[in-house]
Design a protein around this motif. Sequence first.
Motif, PDB file in Angstrom:
ATOM      1  N   ASP A 220      -7.190 -51.914 -28.543  1.00  0.00           N
ATOM      2  CA  ASP A 220      -8.404 -51.832 -28.245  1.00  0.00           C
ATOM      3  C   ASP A 220      -9.396 -52.529 -28.869  1.00  0.00           C
ATOM      4  OD1 ASP A 220      -7.938 -49.808 -26.215  1.00  0.00           O
ATOM      5  OD2 ASP A 220      -8.037 -48.269 -27.632  1.00  0.00           O
ATOM      6  N   ARG A 221     -10.270 -52.867 -28.214  1.00  0.00           N
ATOM      7  CA  ARG A 221     -11.404 -53.999 -29.066  1.00  0.00           C
ATOM      8  C   ARG A 221     -12.182 -53.145 -29.844  1.00  0.00           C
ATOM      9  NH1 ARG A 221     -12.056 -59.183 -26.586  1.00  0.00           N
ATOM     10  NH2 ARG A 221     -10.811 -59.568 -24.765  1.00  0.00           N
ATOM     11  N   GLU A 222     -12.568 -53.228 -31.053  1.00  0.00           N
ATOM     12  CA  GLU A 222     -13.582 -52.155 -31.766  1.00  0.00           C
ATOM     13  C   GLU A 222     -14.757 -52.707 -31.636  1.00  0.00           C
ATOM     14  OE1 GLU A 222     -12.523 -49.262 -32.698  1.00  0.00           O
ATOM     15  OE2 GLU A 222     -10.442 -50.040 -31.919  1.00  0.00           O
TER      16      GLU A 222
ATOM     17  N   ILE B  50      -1.273 -42.600 -14.863  1.00  0.00           N
ATOM     18  CA  ILE B  50      -2.614 -42.783 -15.538  1.00  0.00           C
ATOM     19  C   ILE B  50      -2.759 -42.736 -16.958  1.00  0.00           C
ATOM     20  CG2 ILE B  50      -5.120 -41.588 -15.542  1.00  0.00           C
ATOM     21  CD1 ILE B  50      -4.584 -41.193 -12.434  1.00  0.00           C
ATOM     22  N   HIS B  51      -2.074 -41.926 -17.295  1.00  0.00           N
ATOM     23  CA  HIS B  51      -1.781 -41.808 -18.904  1.00  0.00           C
ATOM     24  C   HIS B  51      -1.423 -42.909 -19.535  1.00  0.00           C
ATOM     25  CE1 HIS B  51      -3.441 -37.717 -18.788  1.00  0.00           C
ATOM     26  NE2 HIS B  51      -2.703 -37.044 -17.963  1.00  0.00           N
ATOM     27  N   ALA B  52      -0.378 -43.752 -18.881  1.00  0.00           N
ATOM     28  CA  ALA B  52       0.102 -44.863 -19.377  1.00  0.00           C
ATOM     29  C   ALA B  52      -0.691 -46.229 -19.412  1.00  0.00           C
ATOM     30  CB  ALA B  52       1.425 -44.950 -18.522  1.00  0.00           C
ATOM     31  N   GLN B  53      -1.729 -46.043 -19.007  1.00  0.00           N
ATOM     32  CA  GLN B  53      -2.522 -47.215 -18.738  1.00  0.00           C
ATOM     33  C   GLN B  53      -3.793 -47.241 -19.667  1.00  0.00           C
ATOM     34  OE1 GLN B  53      -1.243 -49.290 -16.458  1.00  0.00           O
ATOM     35  NE2 GLN B  53      -0.066 -47.466 -16.167  1.00  0.00           N
ATOM     36  N   HIS B  54      -3.917 -48.445 -20.112  1.00  0.00           N
ATOM     37  CA  HIS B  54      -4.828 -48.662 -21.268  1.00  0.00           C
ATOM     38  C   HIS B  54      -6.296 -49.027 -20.635  1.00  0.00           C
ATOM     39  CE1 HIS B  54      -1.712 -48.265 -23.984  1.00  0.00           C
ATOM     40  NE2 HIS B  54      -1.045 -49.012 -23.462  1.00  0.00           N
TER      41      HIS B  54
ATOM     42  N   GLY C 281     -12.054 -49.260 -21.106  1.00  0.00           N
ATOM     43  CA  GLY C 281     -11.153 -49.117 -22.105  1.00  0.00           C
ATOM     44  C   GLY C 281     -11.175 -48.037 -22.940  1.00  0.00           C
ATOM     45  N   HIS C 282     -10.330 -47.942 -23.842  1.00  0.00           N
ATOM     46  CA  HIS C 282     -10.382 -46.750 -24.920  1.00  0.00           C
ATOM     47  C   HIS C 282      -9.914 -45.268 -23.947  1.00  0.00           C
ATOM     48  CE1 HIS C 282     -12.359 -49.021 -27.952  1.00  0.00           C
ATOM     49  NE2 HIS C 282     -13.045 -49.498 -27.225  1.00  0.00           N
ATOM     50  N   ASP C 283      -9.708 -44.463 -24.885  1.00  0.00           N
ATOM     51  CA  ASP C 283      -9.084 -43.265 -24.242  1.00  0.00           C
ATOM     52  C   ASP C 283     -10.404 -42.515 -23.814  1.00  0.00           C
ATOM     53  OD1 ASP C 283      -7.447 -41.015 -23.538  1.00  0.00           O
ATOM     54  OD2 ASP C 283      -7.810 -40.356 -25.622  1.00  0.00           O
ATOM     55  N   VAL C 284     -10.816 -42.737 -22.619  1.00  0.00           N
ATOM     56  CA  VAL C 284     -12.063 -41.912 -22.029  1.00  0.00           C
ATOM     57  C   VAL C 284     -11.643 -41.437 -20.726  1.00  0.00           C
ATOM     58  CG1 VAL C 284     -13.695 -43.486 -23.088  1.00  0.00           C
ATOM     59  CG2 VAL C 284     -13.229 -44.198 -20.957  1.00  0.00           C
TER      60      VAL C 284
ATOM     61  N   ASP D 136     -18.299 -42.211 -20.515  1.00  0.00           N
ATOM     62  CA  ASP D 136     -19.047 -43.230 -20.356  1.00  0.00           C
ATOM     63  C   ASP D 136     -19.765 -43.621 -21.714  1.00  0.00           C
ATOM     64  OD1 ASP D 136     -19.777 -45.690 -18.644  1.00  0.00           O
ATOM     65  OD2 ASP D 136     -21.815 -44.801 -18.546  1.00  0.00           O
ATOM     66  N   LEU D 137     -19.604 -45.005 -22.117  1.00  0.00           N
ATOM     67  CA  LEU D 137     -20.089 -45.577 -23.283  1.00  0.00           C
ATOM     68  C   LEU D 137     -21.220 -46.545 -23.219  1.00  0.00           C
ATOM     69  CD1 LEU D 137     -16.508 -46.194 -25.022  1.00  0.00           C
ATOM     70  CD2 LEU D 137     -17.906 -44.126 -25.068  1.00  0.00           C
ATOM     71  N   THR D 138     -22.245 -46.617 -23.916  1.00  0.00           N
ATOM     72  CA  THR D 138     -23.349 -47.365 -23.975  1.00  0.00           C
ATOM     73  C   THR D 138     -22.992 -48.819 -23.707  1.00  0.00           C
ATOM     74  OG1 THR D 138     -24.633 -45.811 -25.158  1.00  0.00           O
ATOM     75  CG2 THR D 138     -25.631 -48.043 -24.730  1.00  0.00           C
ATOM     76  N   GLY D 139     -23.661 -49.371 -22.766  1.00  0.00           N
ATOM     77  CA  GLY D 139     -23.165 -50.872 -22.336  1.00  0.00           C
ATOM     78  C   GLY D 139     -24.519 -51.543 -21.931  1.00  0.00           C
ATOM     79  N   SER D 140     -24.433 -52.920 -21.573  1.00  0.00           N
ATOM     80  CA  SER D 140     -25.581 -53.576 -21.270  1.00  0.00           C
ATOM     81  C   SER D 140     -26.168 -53.186 -19.903  1.00  0.00           C
ATOM     82  CB  SER D 140     -25.169 -55.141 -21.212  1.00  0.00           C
ATOM     83  OG  SER D 140     -24.309 -55.371 -20.411  1.00  0.00           O
ATOM     84  N   GLY D 141     -25.479 -52.417 -19.091  1.00  0.00           N
ATOM     85  CA  GLY D 141     -25.965 -51.984 -17.814  1.00  0.00           C
ATOM     86  C   GLY D 141     -25.501 -50.651 -17.598  1.00  0.00           C
ATOM     87  N   ASN D 142     -26.018 -50.061 -16.482  1.00  0.00           N
ATOM     88  CA  ASN D 142     -25.714 -48.671 -16.018  1.00  0.00           C
ATOM     89  C   ASN D 142     -25.637 -48.467 -14.638  1.00  0.00           C
ATOM     90  OD1 ASN D 142     -25.211 -46.036 -16.554  1.00  0.00           O
ATOM     91  ND2 ASN D 142     -27.273 -45.373 -17.149  1.00  0.00           N
ATOM     92  N   GLU D 143     -24.924 -49.546 -13.980  1.00  0.00           N
ATOM     93  CA  GLU D 143     -24.954 -49.535 -12.393  1.00  0.00           C
ATOM     94  C   GLU D 143     -24.388 -48.366 -11.831  1.00  0.00           C
ATOM     95  OE1 GLU D 143     -26.849 -52.090 -11.170  1.00  0.00           O
ATOM     96  OE2 GLU D 143     -27.129 -52.584 -13.503  1.00  0.00           O
ATOM     97  N   THR D 144     -23.158 -48.007 -12.377  1.00  0.00           N
ATOM     98  CA  THR D 144     -22.437 -46.818 -11.621  1.00  0.00           C
ATOM     99  C   THR D 144     -23.360 -45.594 -11.768  1.00  0.00           C
ATOM    100  OG1 THR D 144     -20.321 -47.604 -12.417  1.00  0.00           O
ATOM    101  CG2 THR D 144     -20.583 -45.378 -11.642  1.00  0.00           C
ATOM    102  N   SER D 145     -24.093 -45.344 -12.835  1.00  0.00           N
ATOM    103  CA  SER D 145     -24.958 -44.310 -12.923  1.00  0.00           C
ATOM    104  C   SER D 145     -25.861 -44.390 -11.820  1.00  0.00           C
ATOM    105  CB  SER D 145     -25.367 -44.170 -14.321  1.00  0.00           C
ATOM    106  OG  SER D 145     -26.383 -42.999 -14.583  1.00  0.00           O
ATOM    107  N   ALA D 146     -26.570 -45.575 -11.691  1.00  0.00           N
ATOM    108  CA  ALA D 146     -27.678 -45.605 -10.857  1.00  0.00           C
ATOM    109  C   ALA D 146     -27.110 -45.497  -9.419  1.00  0.00           C
ATOM    110  CB  ALA D 146     -28.191 -47.123 -10.899  1.00  0.00           C
ATOM    111  N   HIS D 147     -26.119 -46.172  -9.033  1.00  0.00           N
ATOM    112  CA  HIS D 147     -25.691 -45.787  -7.587  1.00  0.00           C
ATOM    113  C   HIS D 147     -25.338 -44.430  -7.389  1.00  0.00           C
ATOM    114  CE1 HIS D 147     -23.715 -50.252  -7.886  1.00  0.00           C
ATOM    115  NE2 HIS D 147     -25.072 -50.410  -7.655  1.00  0.00           N
ATOM    116  N   LEU D 148     -25.020 -43.829  -8.190  1.00  0.00           N
ATOM    117  CA  LEU D 148     -24.568 -42.087  -7.975  1.00  0.00           C
ATOM    118  C   LEU D 148     -25.754 -41.573  -7.625  1.00  0.00           C
ATOM    119  CD1 LEU D 148     -21.574 -41.500 -10.507  1.00  0.00           C
ATOM    120  CD2 LEU D 148     -21.543 -41.908  -8.036  1.00  0.00           C
TER     121      LEU D 148
END
Length: 188
Positions: free
Chosen positions: A143-145, A16-20, A39-42, A55-67
Amino acid sequence: MGTSYDSLLPEHESFIHAQHMFFVGSAATKGHVNISPKGHDVFRILSPNKVAYLDLTGSGNETSAHLMETNRMTYMFMALQGKPLILRLYGDGRVVLPGSEEWSELAVHFNLYPGYRQIIVSEIHSVKTSCGFSVPLYSYEGDREVLMNWAINKGDEKLVAYRKEKNSVSMDGILTPIGEAFNQELGK
């Protein structure tokens, strides 16, 4: 055929630590199934049966809603370089929002990137590995910035407004913890 484990072993943690990049899968009782790349070291391993990601701000929040409806979620890591392997973590997830009692306890494990919005914590009940023989080889370039720059340029006040507009309700109309918090502020 894959192999199942009750918890993460040291070799799983090293992998896991080796994956980007990793993927998160979730679903509510009805509606769309969601799979999100991260992505990123999160990602953090808190114990052999407990993980979390910032979890970083994105255009949706599906995982959070599902939980909010069902706490089931799956994490998937796969080798895009080197020896092939797919590793999945199956567990129960929950959302921890900034300002909550648990936030300060968990936030110390992360570099709080610009635009962070919540931490997703999971108790893992099953770890499964499979061959990954058909996963193609890719080279990691960095990583994309774009997301970081977007969050910095928006600033805190506009990020709050963006989350209120874009992250309060899922595409299937499920209220997220962020939406619930906004409603509580308004006394709804």
